[in-house]
Design a protein around this motif. Structure first.
Motif, short mmCIF file in Angstrom:
data_model
loop_
_atom_site.label_atom_id
_atom_site.label_comp_id
_atom_site.label_asym_id
_atom_site.label_seq_id
_atom_site.Cartn_x
_atom_site.Cartn_y
_atom_site.Cartn_z
N VAL A 179 10.07 17.19 15.40
CA VAL A 179 11.09 17.71 14.47
C VAL A 179 12.49 17.42 15.02
O VAL A 179 13.35 16.90 14.32
CB VAL A 179 10.89 19.23 14.24
CG1 VAL A 179 12.00 19.81 13.36
CG2 VAL A 179 9.52 19.49 13.61
N TYR A 180 12.69 17.75 16.31
CA TYR A 180 14.01 17.52 16.91
C TYR A 180 14.37 16.02 16.83
O TYR A 180 15.52 15.67 16.56
CB TYR A 180 14.06 17.96 18.38
CG TYR A 180 13.60 19.36 18.67
CD1 TYR A 180 13.83 20.41 17.78
CD2 TYR A 180 12.92 19.67 19.85
CE1 TYR A 180 13.41 21.70 18.06
CE2 TYR A 180 12.50 20.95 20.15
CZ TYR A 180 12.73 21.96 19.25
OH TYR A 180 12.31 23.24 19.53
N ASP A 181 13.35 15.17 17.11
CA ASP A 181 13.62 13.72 17.11
C ASP A 181 14.12 13.24 15.74
O ASP A 181 15.01 12.39 15.66
CB ASP A 181 12.35 12.94 17.48
CG ASP A 181 12.02 13.08 18.96
OD1 ASP A 181 12.91 13.56 19.70
OD2 ASP A 181 10.89 12.74 19.36
N THR A 182 13.52 13.79 14.69
CA THR A 182 13.93 13.37 13.35
C THR A 182 15.38 13.74 13.10
O THR A 182 16.18 12.93 12.62
CB THR A 182 13.02 14.05 12.29
OG1 THR A 182 11.67 13.77 12.62
CG2 THR A 182 13.33 13.55 10.90
N TYR A 183 15.72 14.98 13.45
CA TYR A 183 17.11 15.43 13.26
C TYR A 183 18.07 14.60 14.11
O TYR A 183 19.17 14.26 13.69
CB TYR A 183 17.25 16.93 13.57
CG TYR A 183 16.85 17.83 12.44
CD1 TYR A 183 15.51 18.17 12.21
CD2 TYR A 183 17.79 18.38 11.58
CE1 TYR A 183 15.13 19.00 11.17
CE2 TYR A 183 17.43 19.21 10.53
CZ TYR A 183 16.11 19.53 10.33
OH TYR A 183 15.74 20.35 9.29
N ARG A 184 17.63 14.30 15.36
CA ARG A 184 18.50 13.52 16.24
C ARG A 184 18.73 12.11 15.66
O ARG A 184 19.82 11.56 15.73
CB ARG A 184 17.92 13.42 17.65
CG ARG A 184 18.91 12.78 18.62
CD ARG A 184 18.57 12.98 20.07
NE ARG A 184 17.31 12.40 20.44
CZ ARG A 184 16.26 13.08 20.88
NH1 ARG A 184 16.33 14.38 21.02
NH2 ARG A 184 15.13 12.47 21.18
N GLY A 185 17.68 11.57 15.03
CA GLY A 185 17.80 10.26 14.39
C GLY A 185 18.85 10.30 13.28
O GLY A 185 19.65 9.37 13.12
N TRP A 186 18.87 11.38 12.52
CA TRP A 186 19.86 11.51 11.44
C TRP A 186 21.28 11.57 12.00
O TRP A 186 22.19 11.01 11.43
CB TRP A 186 19.58 12.77 10.60
CG TRP A 186 18.34 12.69 9.78
CD1 TRP A 186 17.76 11.55 9.30
CD2 TRP A 186 17.52 13.77 9.33
NE1 TRP A 186 16.62 11.86 8.58
CE2 TRP A 186 16.46 13.23 8.58
CE3 TRP A 186 17.57 15.15 9.49
CZ2 TRP A 186 15.46 14.00 8.00
CZ3 TRP A 186 16.58 15.93 8.90
CH2 TRP A 186 15.54 15.36 8.16
N VAL A 187 21.41 12.28 13.13
CA VAL A 187 22.75 12.38 13.74
C VAL A 187 23.17 11.01 14.27
O VAL A 187 24.28 10.53 14.01
CB VAL A 187 22.76 13.44 14.86
CG1 VAL A 187 24.06 13.40 15.65
CG2 VAL A 187 22.52 14.83 14.28
N ASP A 188 22.25 10.37 15.00
CA ASP A 188 22.57 9.08 15.61
C ASP A 188 22.95 8.03 14.56
O ASP A 188 23.83 7.21 14.79
CB ASP A 188 21.38 8.56 16.44
CG ASP A 188 21.18 9.38 17.70
OD1 ASP A 188 22.11 10.14 18.06
OD2 ASP A 188 20.09 9.29 18.32
#
Lengths: 439, 322
Positions: free
Chosen positions: A255-264
């Protein structure tokens, strides 16, 4: 610089002595103030009575600003149809805990007070609510009440609260933007990876349109919208007692990885990094965000011309869940009008109030047997939301506020590191969360 | 030798023998009740009662709280004597909060006093428009700090605020500006708010100080050919020292007690980088519901402030005497 004081004389000594005496008296008073503070829930008192008393009593009630419209609607309808009269005070959400705490310390609580359901265990264990086990069990629809709220309000096998306003986390998506992005507006995401694809597709439209949005500096927003993705995969976020965190699981990391991908990749609308929760729900109504999780209570507040769909929050590979938030309400342990206060609570959970006030306002009903009603049937989005109550979770922890809602608490640190940082401190963050829960 | 002889033959000039003045023991004046004294007491009594009820007694209560286990809600209130103080210092946020508060105090004090002095010098003379500018500079001080913080929160917000958009439209930045998004920008944005809010107030104090300096002193210096810089260094600054010391005292105390602006603008974030000591007290009391530790922290802050104020007052007195 000379002293302006005169010589120490008899009168001065007298005055000094009087001040010292007053000080000593204050200490004695202060010591004494610790007595009789057990609460104990006497206010609920009286025999179990399913309807309470409507004898024209004046009652006081507090609610937090976040759920003000629902509380106001219920109180207004109750006052219009009953002899009892409730005076409602709306307290700023951020100040609610402090106000309740201070009032409890000075035994100045109102007759009824609603609370963000996640803070309820703290209040029940501290004896702020009256025991209403008998009254709740006597309701003909007792087993149809939102059980996650009832569980949150049960302490040592006694029930202290009933659901007041239910606020579920659900995905809102902009159908107009979906059409422009050549996505099927009737097919919202059913997994986190689909959500990711659809957000990116909408974001590619450019011209100020963004894929998604979230409150990146708001611990409460994080638990409300991220945890359902973990629950949807069948995982837990806390142990049963609410003393240990399980926020470094593989699912949580996905879940965190998906959100981090959106930020990146800049899929998120500007301001997510700063968003403390104050303006979090104000971004989607502007019509420039594709798909984002939102509180269900905002559905009735959306612009009429915004063509939006609602869907459950999915897990990484599918499944669905929701955070059953909102407010639970109880009678304060010090209330002298418990029967009258119960009259309001029992009425607020009845068919008429739930359908004609709550459902009519496009809010989630507090009873599962009323999920389908004349108002929700007219709007399929409401049925989707109402039916989610049974799939939802309300986390239980005595130290919930200081761990997850506190802007200086350990959860926000974990959350921000996981999404805006490199995600290397998730295990350490999970340990800090556990330490705070057990503190 | 001659010198010695001369010394013997010609007695050196002697100054008249110093009379030793022994302090005379004055008989202890007996305190007698007179109508004048009664009047004096009557004038002082309301303030004394006010101070006792609203300061001394609460202070004693806080002292007792700091030695007790005192949850905000309900529970035992037994003695928890050293633990509250130990817990306060053990908090992971304690030392970062102390460091941040000191850094903030240093930054605000330096920038604020320099700007206030500059403004005071600019509007010192009665020139056309001086009154207008004095009013304009002072105006932000009339606003409450919470209101001003809320105003700046709105301005800074990348979601709803106009500042970022204005900067973008002027071509000064390419992307939306996150005024409160990083630790440095959050600190600087808050310092900017405080300087905007208080510069006029301190300007007023310094202006009064400047106007107390006799005009003749400046004229004499000018007659002697002193340059503007020399006048500023050798006359203005030394004679303005009491006013500067007062500003310093107020500014340092106010900054060490900073709360509203951070509570509204940053909530201690991002990533706990702007947590002040008073915020820590608030958190301990109203988030963790533990008044004992909060009171211990309050006492620590009180003692530090007392020490600091005593030192500053000594400095102030010395400046006065010199």
């Amino acid at each position: 610089m000379g002293s302006t004081a005169g010589p120490l004389g008899h009168t001065r000594r007298l005055v000094t002595g009087a001040v010292a005496l007053l000080a000593a008296a204050s200490l004695v008073t202060a010591c004494g103030s610790g007595e009789d503070d057990s609460g104990g829930g006497e206010g609920g008192g009286g025999a179990a009575n399913a309807t309470g008393t409507d004898d024209g009593a004046k009652l006081t009630m507090w609610t937090r600003a976040a759920t003000r419209p629902q509380s106001e609607a219920l109180v207004k309808a109750y006052n219009a149809s009953h002899n009892n009269e409730i005076e409602l005070t709306v307290v700023p959400t951020d100040d609610y805990q402090a106000k309740v705490g201070a009032a409890a310390g000075s035994k100045d609580l109102p007759d009824l007070f609603a609370s963000d359901v996640v803070f309820v265990p703290n209040y029940t264990s501290s004896g702020l609510f009256a025991d209403i086990t008998g009254r709740v069990d006597a309701l003909p629809f007792a087993d149809k009440l939102a059980q996650s709220h009832i569980k949150a309000g049960t302490y040592e096998d006694k029930k202290y609260v009933v659901p007041h306003t239910l606020d579920l986390s659900v995905l809102f998506y902009n159908k107009e933007l979906y059409k422009q992005a050549r996505l099927d507006p009737e097919k919202p995401p059913i997994s986190l990876s689909e959500w990711d694809q659809q957000a990116r597709a909408v974001d590619a439209l450019g011209k100020g349109v963004n894929g998604t949005f979230f409150g990146g500096n708001c611990g409460g927003c994080g638990v409300f919208t991220w945890w359902p993705s973990i629950w949807a995969a069948g995982d837990e976020v806390l142990n049963k007692e609410g003393t240990e965190a399980e926020l470094s699981s593989d699912t949580a990391k996905k879940v965190y990885d998906t959100y981090r991908g959106w930020v990146d990749d800049d899929i998120v609308a500007p301001g997510a990094r700063d968003e403390t929760g104050t303006t979090w729900t104000g971004v989607f109504p502007k019509g420039k965000v594709g798909v984002m999780p939102m509180p269900s209570t905002t559905l009735g507040l959306m612009p009429k011309d915004l063509d939006l769909g609602v869907a459950p929050i999915p897990g990484p590979d599918g499944g669905k869940s929701t955070f059953v938030g909102g407010d639970a309400i109880g009678i304060s342990a010090t209330s002298k009008s418990a029967d009258q206060a119960w009259n309001f609570l029992a009425w607020s959970l009845g068919d008429k109030a739930q359908v004609d006030v709550v459902a009519a306002n496009k809010d989630v009903v507090a009873r599962t047997d009323l999920a389908s009603n004349k108002y929700s049937d007219a709007d399929p989005r409401l049925v989707t939301i109402n039916e989610l109550v049974t799939d939802g979770h309300t986390p239980y922890a005595l130290r919930f506020g200081q761990t997850f809602n506190d802007p200086n608490g350990p959860w926000l640190t974990l959350m921000r590191n996981a999404v805006f940082g490199d995600g290397s401190k998730i295990e350490k963050g999970n340990e800090a969360v556990t330490a705070s829960l057990a503190d | 030798m001659q010198v010695k002889a001369a010394a013997r033959t010609a007695p050196p000039h002697r100054s008249p023998p110093e009379r030793r003045i022994r302090p005379r023991r004055t008989p202890a004046r007996r305190w007698t009740w007179t109508s004048r004294k009664a009047q004096g007491l009557a004038y002082a009594a309301p303030t004394a009662v006010f101070v006792t009820v609203f300061f001394v007694l609460p202070l004693l209560l806080v002292g007792q709280m700091s030695l007790s286990d005192w949850p905000l809600l309900t529970g035992d209130r037994g003695v928890n004597a050293p633990e509250n103080y130990a817990d306060a210092a053990d908090s992971t946020l304690f030392w970062p909060a102390v460091r941040f508060t000191l850094l903030y105090t240093l930054l605000v004090t330096a920038v604020l006093l320099a700007l206030a002095l500059l403004l005071a010098l600019l509007v010192q003379e009665f020139r056309p428009g001086a009154g207008f500018f004095r009013t304009v500079y002072f105006l932000p001080s009339a606003l409450g700090l919470a209101s001003a913080s809320l105003l700046f929160w709105g301005l800074y917000s990348p979601t709803t605020g106009p500042l970022s958009g204005i900067l973008e439209s002027l071509g000064l930045v390419d992307d939306p500006v996150s005024f409160l998004g990083t630790s440095t920008s959050a600190l600087l944005s808050t310092v900017f708010l405080i300087v905007w809010k208080f510069a006029g107030f301190y300007m007023l104090i310094l202006l009064v100080g400047l106007q107390r300096i006799p005009h003749e002193v400046f004229e004499a210096a000018r007659m002697d050919g002193a340059s503007r810089g020399q006048i500023f260094r050798s006359i203005t600054l030394p004679l303005l020292r009491p006013s500067l010391a007062l500003c310093l005292l107020l500014c340092v105390t106010g900054s060490l007690l900073a709360f509203d602006q951070f509570f509204i603008l940053t909530k201690g974030g991002p990533d706990n980088s702007t947590v002040t000591v008073v915020q820590l007290i608030y958190r301990e009391a109203f988030q963790r519901l533990n008044l004992g530790t909060a009171a211990a922290l309050s006492i620590i802050v009180l003692v530090v402030l007392l020490l600091l104020n005593v030192l500053q007052f000594r400095g102030l007195r010395r400046a006065d005497e010199s």
